[in-house]
Design a protein around this motif. Structure first.
Motif, mmCIF file in Angstrom:
data_model
loop_
_atom_site.group_PDB
_atom_site.id
_atom_site.type_symbol
_atom_site.label_atom_id
_atom_site.label_comp_id
_atom_site.label_asym_id
_atom_site.label_seq_id
_atom_site.Cartn_x
_atom_site.Cartn_y
_atom_site.Cartn_z
ATOM 1 N N THR A 186 0.822 -1.203 0.000
ATOM 2 C CA THR A 186 0.000 0.000 0.000
ATOM 3 C C THR A 186 0.861 1.260 0.000
ATOM 4 N N SER A 190 -0.154 3.396 -3.057
ATOM 5 C CA SER A 190 -1.007 4.551 -2.699
ATOM 6 C C SER A 190 -0.403 5.289 -1.517
ATOM 7 N N ASP A 193 -2.692 8.015 0.154
ATOM 8 C CA ASP A 193 -3.819 7.457 0.896
ATOM 9 C C ASP A 193 -3.375 6.908 2.256
ATOM 10 N N LEU A 194 -2.169 6.332 2.301
ATOM 11 C CA LEU A 194 -1.671 5.796 3.567
ATOM 12 C C LEU A 194 -1.295 6.927 4.524
ATOM 13 N N ALA A 199 -6.312 4.925 3.445
ATOM 14 C CA ALA A 199 -6.075 3.498 3.202
ATOM 15 C C ALA A 199 -6.312 2.651 4.445
ATOM 16 N N SER A 206 -8.397 5.619 11.325
ATOM 17 C CA SER A 206 -8.248 6.134 9.970
ATOM 18 C C SER A 206 -7.667 7.543 10.016
#
Length: 567
Positions: A186, A190, A193-194, A199, A206
């Protein structure tokens, strides 16, 4: 000076220990340092002729010769027979120092076990003990330290239901390493997003990560990519290692993932191999090792062969961005990551997750192993002692928050009890440490240590008195003992064992062994004094068994001589 505690037994076979412990030195060799008895300590390798040594060497006056301080680290390891033997030698050294007014060595002993510490110190040193730091008026707080609110280590207790003990451990390792691999992937696919936490939706959090760049996240993930499984026996290790290869790696290959790279660390592992493993864990950024990992991933059909060079280029950029000594910034790696092909990004994720990533180890890692990447640990059942549990579990989370899984054995009553009282046990963990088991007056211990203490009197005390001769020669010792009062030797031996503290039966055994040793030296005709004794002096504190002579049979002698001549 630094050395193992076993070196204390050298007073029984090495006369030069008197240089260190009691200052029995007269000269300083210009080449090899302090010397005594008119000869260099390296008499067979010194360029100065023996007849000219006293002329060439500088005379010295020794002041306050005894070592000022001794620090026996991990004092709780001096237990049972090793502790009994060491206690005899410790008070033996004290007596040798007292006999020549050399002073007494002070002792500061770090230990992980303070339960009944006064009793252990008594049996080791026959001295009173002071605890430092002393407990303060408030729980978990004293003048020097206090407990922080942050958790450094998380303990999780598990007990299997519907599956075997070893399969439960395999499942934990599988899910953990799969998650690390997924996070690595990940981070490559991405990164934004992480970093923002998108993610991580569906997990416990989150929220955005506390990191400024994706290379920082990758560095943190590498710190959690290695699992450590603590074994209670080598037999358990054999079973687990086999299951990792045949079962766990099969799970990973089934999902087109790279297998684990495992190593074993036990008391039987050669020191050089242990050092190599620890070096690799401390510094995983080794180019040759990474190229070997990539080649193995290609061989396992995890990566296409044509991506190796591109993966290594991206890996080099990541390493440079993490190195403060270079000018490469995090943005350069982010750009290189965005421009790389999907196979290359995935390949770098597999590479980072496939470095040495699982260790199975016994209690040999409990002391002195400080590895930053040991942050996930699994116990193959509950260790037998609380002190062992504290020591071994502290290998995880030394620099970063650690995760400790204790997988209890489902049919062992002791493990079940620890599971049911898991929270309470950890709440009072420091109070449940068992006292160290050591008894300096153990009945048969005197038989093992007496030869060493007897020889230490000859080699490291009497030999430095005028007219004594070289007492390591049997004939010289025989002549000397004919002139010395037997009662004087008996009293000195008793004093070395503890003087007035010695129990009557123990003291009687020591006197009998002293008289027997004197008789044997006077009756035997072997060249060396030590060979005339009923039993040889200990060469280490673990020297408890009779030595077994090993000789080549006659029919192999010619073969061995031929091989030696060829070499």
């Amino acid at each position: 000076m630094a050395g193992t505690i076993d070196k204390i037994t050298a007073i029984g076979y090495q006369r030069k220990m008197a240089h260190i412990l009691t200052g029995e030195m007269e000269y300083e060799c210009p080449i090899h340092g302090f010397a005594s008895l008119g000869e260099c300590t390296e008499k067979y390798g010194c360029d100065i002729d023996r007849d000219e040594f006293e002329v060439m060497a500088s005379p010295i006056d020794v002041y306050d010769p005894a070592p000022s301080l001794m620090v026996p680290d991990e004092l709780h390891l001096l237990e049972e027979s090793v502790g009994s033997f060491d206690g005899h030698y410790e008070t033996g050294v004290d007596t040798l120092q007292e006999l020549v007014d050399a002073g007494q060595t002070k002792i500061i002993a770090p230990t992980a076990t303070i339960t009944a510490y006064e009793d252990q110190v008594y049996h080791l040193f026959l001295r009173p003990a002071e605890r430092f730091p002393a407990p303060g008026p408030y729980l978990r707080e004293n003048f020097y330290a206090q407990e922080q609110a942050e958790s450094q280590r998380y303990y999780i207790g598990l007990i299997p239901h519907g599956k075997t003990h070893i399969n439960s451990i395999i499942d934990i390792l599988f899910y953990f390493h799969r998650e690390v691999q997924d996070l690595m992937t990940t981070a490559m696919e991405s990164p934004e997003d992480l970093l923002t936490g998108v993610a991580l939706e569906g997990t416990d959090t989150s929220a955005p990560l506390n990191a400024d760049s994706i290379d920082e996240v990758l560095q943190t993930l590498t710190l959690y990519s290695t699992s450590l499984t603590y074994l209670l026996s080598k037999k358990d290790g054999d079973r687990l290692d086999q299951s990792i290869v045949s079962q766990l790696n099969a799970y990973l290959r089934r999902d087109d993932r790279p297998p684990l790279a495992s190593e074993r660390m036990t008391g039987g592992t050669p020191f050089e191999k242990v050092q190599d493993i620890l070096d690799l864990l401390d510094n995983p950024w080794q180019e040759d090792e990474d190229r070997g990992i990539l080649q193995s991933l290609v061989d396992d059909d995890v990566l296409p062969p044509e991506t190796q060079d591109a993966i290594m280029d991206l890996r080099d950029t990541l390493e440079a961005s993490l190195d403060d000594a270079t000018d490469v910034e995090s943005d350069e790696f982010r750009v290189a990551l965005r421009q790389a092909d999907e196979d290359v990004r995935e390949g770098l994720a597999w590479l980072l997750a496939s470095r040495l990533n699982t260790i199975t180890a016994t209690s040999m890692i409990s002391h002195g192993v400080d590895v930053e990447r040991f942050n996930m640990m699994v116990f193959f059942g509950m260790p037998r002692q609380t002190a062992e549990y504290i020591q071994s579990s502290s290998r995880a989370g030394r620099s970063h928050p650690g995760l400790v899984f204790n997988v209890f054995h489902p049919i062992r009553e002791r493990d079940l009890s620890h599971y049911h009282f898991f929270e309470k046990y950890h709440q009072f963990l420091d109070r449940l440490v068992e006292p160290v088991s050591v008894n300096r007056w153990a009945k048969n211990s005197v038989q093992r240590t007496h030869p060493g203490l007897f020889m230490s009197l000859l080699l490291n005390h009497y030999m430095y008195r005028d007219g004594s001769g070289k007492l390591f020669f049997g004939d010289s010792a025989e002549d000397f003992l004919a002139e010395v009062d037997d009662q004087e030797l008996e009293d000195l031996i008793t004093r070395m064992y503890g003087g007035d503290e010695v129990p009557e039966e123990f003291g009687h055994d020591a006197e009998e062994l002293t008289n027997l040793s004197i008789s044997q030296i006077q009756l035997d005709d072997q060249q060396w004094t030590s060979n005339r004794l009923p039993r040889g002096a200990m060469r280490s504190l673990r020297d408890v068994d009779e030595q077994l002579p090993i000789r080549s049979e006659y029919k192999y002698r010619d073969l061995l001589e031929t091989l030696e001549n060829q070499s």
